[in-house]
Scaffold this motif. Structure first.
Motif, PDB file in Angstrom:
ATOM      1  N   LEU A 299       0.815  -1.206   0.000  1.00  0.00           N
ATOM      2  CA  LEU A 299       0.000   0.000   0.000  1.00  0.00           C
ATOM      3  C   LEU A 299       0.855   1.265   0.000  1.00  0.00           C
ATOM      4  O   LEU A 299       0.443   2.314  -0.479  1.00  0.00           O
ATOM      5  CB  LEU A 299      -0.915  -0.001   1.230  1.00  0.00           C
ATOM      6  N   LEU A 300       2.077   1.148   0.523  1.00  0.00           N
ATOM      7  CA  LEU A 300       2.939   2.324   0.650  1.00  0.00           C
ATOM      8  C   LEU A 300       4.009   2.416  -0.445  1.00  0.00           C
ATOM      9  O   LEU A 300       4.867   3.283  -0.393  1.00  0.00           O
ATOM     10  CB  LEU A 300       3.624   2.311   2.021  1.00  0.00           C
ATOM     11  N   THR A 301       3.931   1.546  -1.415  1.00  0.00           N
ATOM     12  CA  THR A 301       4.978   1.495  -2.433  1.00  0.00           C
ATOM     13  C   THR A 301       4.952   2.704  -3.359  1.00  0.00           C
ATOM     14  O   THR A 301       6.002   3.256  -3.706  1.00  0.00           O
ATOM     15  CB  THR A 301       4.854   0.207  -3.268  1.00  0.00           C
ATOM     16  N   HIS A 302       3.757   3.153  -3.738  1.00  0.00           N
ATOM     17  CA  HIS A 302       3.674   4.174  -4.778  1.00  0.00           C
ATOM     18  C   HIS A 302       2.953   5.451  -4.328  1.00  0.00           C
ATOM     19  O   HIS A 302       2.594   6.268  -5.170  1.00  0.00           O
ATOM     20  CB  HIS A 302       2.950   3.611  -6.006  1.00  0.00           C
ATOM     21  N   PHE A 303       2.704   5.637  -3.042  1.00  0.00           N
ATOM     22  CA  PHE A 303       2.033   6.865  -2.629  1.00  0.00           C
ATOM     23  C   PHE A 303       2.978   8.041  -2.785  1.00  0.00           C
ATOM     24  O   PHE A 303       4.193   7.929  -2.644  1.00  0.00           O
ATOM     25  CB  PHE A 303       1.542   6.755  -1.181  1.00  0.00           C
ATOM     26  N   ARG A 304       2.390   9.215  -3.122  1.00  0.00           N
ATOM     27  CA  ARG A 304       3.183  10.402  -3.393  1.00  0.00           C
ATOM     28  C   ARG A 304       2.484  11.638  -2.823  1.00  0.00           C
ATOM     29  O   ARG A 304       1.294  11.616  -2.556  1.00  0.00           O
ATOM     30  CB  ARG A 304       3.361  10.610  -4.908  1.00  0.00           C
ATOM     31  N   SER A 305       3.245  12.707  -2.691  1.00  0.00           N
ATOM     32  CA  SER A 305       2.691  14.021  -2.345  1.00  0.00           C
ATOM     33  C   SER A 305       3.555  15.087  -2.998  1.00  0.00           C
ATOM     34  O   SER A 305       4.760  15.154  -2.745  1.00  0.00           O
ATOM     35  CB  SER A 305       2.646  14.232  -0.826  1.00  0.00           C
ATOM     36  N   SER A 306       2.944  15.897  -3.819  1.00  0.00           N
ATOM     37  CA  SER A 306       3.689  16.945  -4.516  1.00  0.00           C
ATOM     38  C   SER A 306       3.812  18.216  -3.678  1.00  0.00           C
ATOM     39  O   SER A 306       4.554  19.134  -4.065  1.00  0.00           O
ATOM     40  CB  SER A 306       2.998  17.280  -5.846  1.00  0.00           C
ATOM     41  N   THR A 307       3.093  18.278  -2.543  1.00  0.00           N
ATOM     42  CA  THR A 307       3.089  19.505  -1.732  1.00  0.00           C
ATOM     43  C   THR A 307       3.930  19.405  -0.473  1.00  0.00           C
ATOM     44  O   THR A 307       4.279  20.430   0.117  1.00  0.00           O
ATOM     45  CB  THR A 307       1.646  19.865  -1.323  1.00  0.00           C
ATOM     46  N   LEU A 308       4.266  18.199  -0.035  1.00  0.00           N
ATOM     47  CA  LEU A 308       4.948  18.023   1.248  1.00  0.00           C
ATOM     48  C   LEU A 308       6.343  18.636   1.233  1.00  0.00           C
ATOM     49  O   LEU A 308       7.165  18.331   0.377  1.00  0.00           O
ATOM     50  CB  LEU A 308       5.044  16.538   1.599  1.00  0.00           C
ATOM     51  N   LEU A 309       6.598  19.501   2.228  1.00  0.00           N
ATOM     52  CA  LEU A 309       7.887  20.169   2.351  1.00  0.00           C
ATOM     53  C   LEU A 309       8.719  19.642   3.509  1.00  0.00           C
ATOM     54  O   LEU A 309       9.949  19.612   3.438  1.00  0.00           O
ATOM     55  CB  LEU A 309       7.684  21.678   2.546  1.00  0.00           C
ATOM     56  N   GLN A 310       8.060  19.232   4.595  1.00  0.00           N
ATOM     57  CA  GLN A 310       8.767  18.802   5.805  1.00  0.00           C
ATOM     58  C   GLN A 310       8.131  17.528   6.340  1.00  0.00           C
ATOM     59  O   GLN A 310       6.919  17.449   6.506  1.00  0.00           O
ATOM     60  CB  GLN A 310       8.717  19.904   6.864  1.00  0.00           C
ATOM     61  N   LEU A 311       8.969  16.540   6.662  1.00  0.00           N
ATOM     62  CA  LEU A 311       8.486  15.261   7.175  1.00  0.00           C
ATOM     63  C   LEU A 311       9.347  14.806   8.347  1.00  0.00           C
ATOM     64  O   LEU A 311      10.574  14.783   8.253  1.00  0.00           O
ATOM     65  CB  LEU A 311       8.524  14.195   6.068  1.00  0.00           C
ATOM     66  N   THR A 312       8.684  14.452   9.454  1.00  0.00           N
ATOM     67  CA  THR A 312       9.348  13.867  10.619  1.00  0.00           C
ATOM     68  C   THR A 312       8.670  12.542  10.909  1.00  0.00           C
ATOM     69  O   THR A 312       7.451  12.497  11.111  1.00  0.00           O
ATOM     70  CB  THR A 312       9.235  14.791  11.851  1.00  0.00           C
ATOM     71  N   ILE A 313       9.446  11.449  10.949  1.00  0.00           N
ATOM     72  CA  ILE A 313       8.836  10.128  11.036  1.00  0.00           C
ATOM     73  C   ILE A 313       9.820   9.097  11.561  1.00  0.00           C
ATOM     74  O   ILE A 313      11.044   9.296  11.504  1.00  0.00           O
ATOM     75  CB  ILE A 313       8.312   9.707   9.637  1.00  0.00           C
ATOM     76  N   ASN A 314       9.295   7.975  12.073  1.00  0.00           N
ATOM     77  CA  ASN A 314      10.092   6.822  12.480  1.00  0.00           C
ATOM     78  C   ASN A 314       9.891   5.705  11.456  1.00  0.00           C
ATOM     79  O   ASN A 314       8.754   5.405  11.086  1.00  0.00           O
ATOM     80  CB  ASN A 314       9.650   6.309  13.858  1.00  0.00           C
ATOM     81  N   VAL A 315      10.988   5.080  11.020  1.00  0.00           N
ATOM     82  CA  VAL A 315      10.893   3.968  10.086  1.00  0.00           C
ATOM     83  C   VAL A 315      11.698   2.786  10.610  1.00  0.00           C
ATOM     84  O   VAL A 315      12.445   2.904  11.583  1.00  0.00           O
ATOM     85  CB  VAL A 315      11.365   4.364   8.669  1.00  0.00           C
ATOM     86  N   GLN A 316      11.570   1.660   9.942  1.00  0.00           N
ATOM     87  CA  GLN A 316      12.189   0.440  10.428  1.00  0.00           C
ATOM     88  C   GLN A 316      13.673   0.342  10.067  1.00  0.00           C
ATOM     89  O   GLN A 316      14.508   0.063  10.906  1.00  0.00           O
ATOM     90  CB  GLN A 316      11.445  -0.780   9.883  1.00  0.00           C
ATOM     91  N   CYS A 317      14.001   0.579   8.802  1.00  0.00           N
ATOM     92  CA  CYS A 317      15.380   0.358   8.374  1.00  0.00           C
ATOM     93  C   CYS A 317      15.808   1.414   7.362  1.00  0.00           C
ATOM     94  O   CYS A 317      15.020   2.269   6.946  1.00  0.00           O
ATOM     95  CB  CYS A 317      15.550  -1.039   7.787  1.00  0.00           C
TER      96      CYS A 317
END
Length: 266
Positions: free
Chosen positions: A197-215
């Motif tokens: 589900l997360l392979t091809h999602f996109r956002s053309s407006t996002l400027l700043q992202l703070t997140i936790n990921v696995q690897c």
């Protein structure tokens, strides 16, 4: 010597303003609104009405300030409808989120904090008929979310993927997204490479992202061009695993700040 009694209405505006600034906006509005026309004029200032937080942070989690029925009814039936056009930022806990958002129309709202959210609450934002989709699709540019992850199981990874995907479906104009999981000792991190589900999602407006990921692979996926306008990325990962098989979706010409931290988990 005669006794004298000084009330709030006897104080000059400067003193009243100083007193109000010692309190939270939530308490100022609830306790003082309606007492006197002059006090209403002061507390209706953008200092107190632009940002309302209905969430209280404790060491045990994010709590809803509207747990009391009397407070809940007064805010939803009286206060919010009277100041709805002044509110620019709301912090909401999932248990009262629906009632607050349905209490009024918020034409100036551009920022949201959603705490303890789950799939049901995100689904509500996309399907509720008594909410204006325009608020979410065109007005909200800044979003802070904290997921409800008290239960740890295998399905939580799929659930989190659906929530994250739905965020970009509901909020189409996001420029800032902060996934705040600092409260929880056990994080269920986002796994972009393992969830279709997360392979091809996109956002053309996002400027700043703070997140936790696995690897590290997941970090590379965030940098594969799916956010072409991104200029700031703060990411925390659990391990440095990298398969070197990330498919590039585009360039990141605006990227100015990249912060990567690693918390090794056993």
């Amino acid at each position: 010597m005669t006794n004298s009694c000084v009330t709030l209405t006897d104080l000059p505006d400067e003193i009243l303003l100083m007193i109000c600034q010692k309190l939270t906006n939530f308490d100022v509005i609830y306790c003082l609104k309606g007492l006197h026309r002059r006090i209403d004029r002061i507390i209706h200032d953008s200092i107190f009405t632009s940002h309302l937080s209905f969430v209280k942070w404790t060491k045990n989690g994010f709590l809803d300030r509207l747990h009391c029925d009397i407070v809940h009814r007064r805010y939803c039936l009286q206060i919010l409808p009277s100041i709805h056009d002044r509110i620019k930022w709301l912090d909401l806990e999932v248990s009262s989120m629906k009632q607050i958002l349905c209490a009024a129309y918020y034409p100036s709202l551009n920022s949201l904090g959603l705490y303890n959210i789950d799939e049901e609450s995100i689904r509500f934002l996309s399907t509720a008929q008594n909410l204006s989709s325009e608020v979410f699709e065109t007005q909200i540019t800044t979003l802070t979310v904290s997921l409800n992850e008290n239960e740890q199981n295998e399905e939580i990874y799929e659930s989190r993927a659906r929530i994250f995907h739905s965020i970009f479906v509901v909020f189409k104009r996001l420029t800032t997204l902060i996934v705040d999981q600092s409260l929880y000792q056990k994080l269920v991190r986002l796994c972009l490479t393992d969830e279709p589900l997360l392979t091809h999602f996109r956002s053309s407006t996002l400027l700043q992202l703070t997140i936790n990921v696995q690897c590290f692979d997941d970090c590379l996926s965030l940098l594969d061009g799916r956010f072409p306008s991104l200029h700031t990325l703060d990411v925390e990962l659990a391990n440095m695993y990298c398969s070197n098989e990330i498919s590039n979706q585009g360039d990141l010409p605006n990227l100015k700040r990249l912060s990567i931290s690693c918390t090794f988990e056993t």
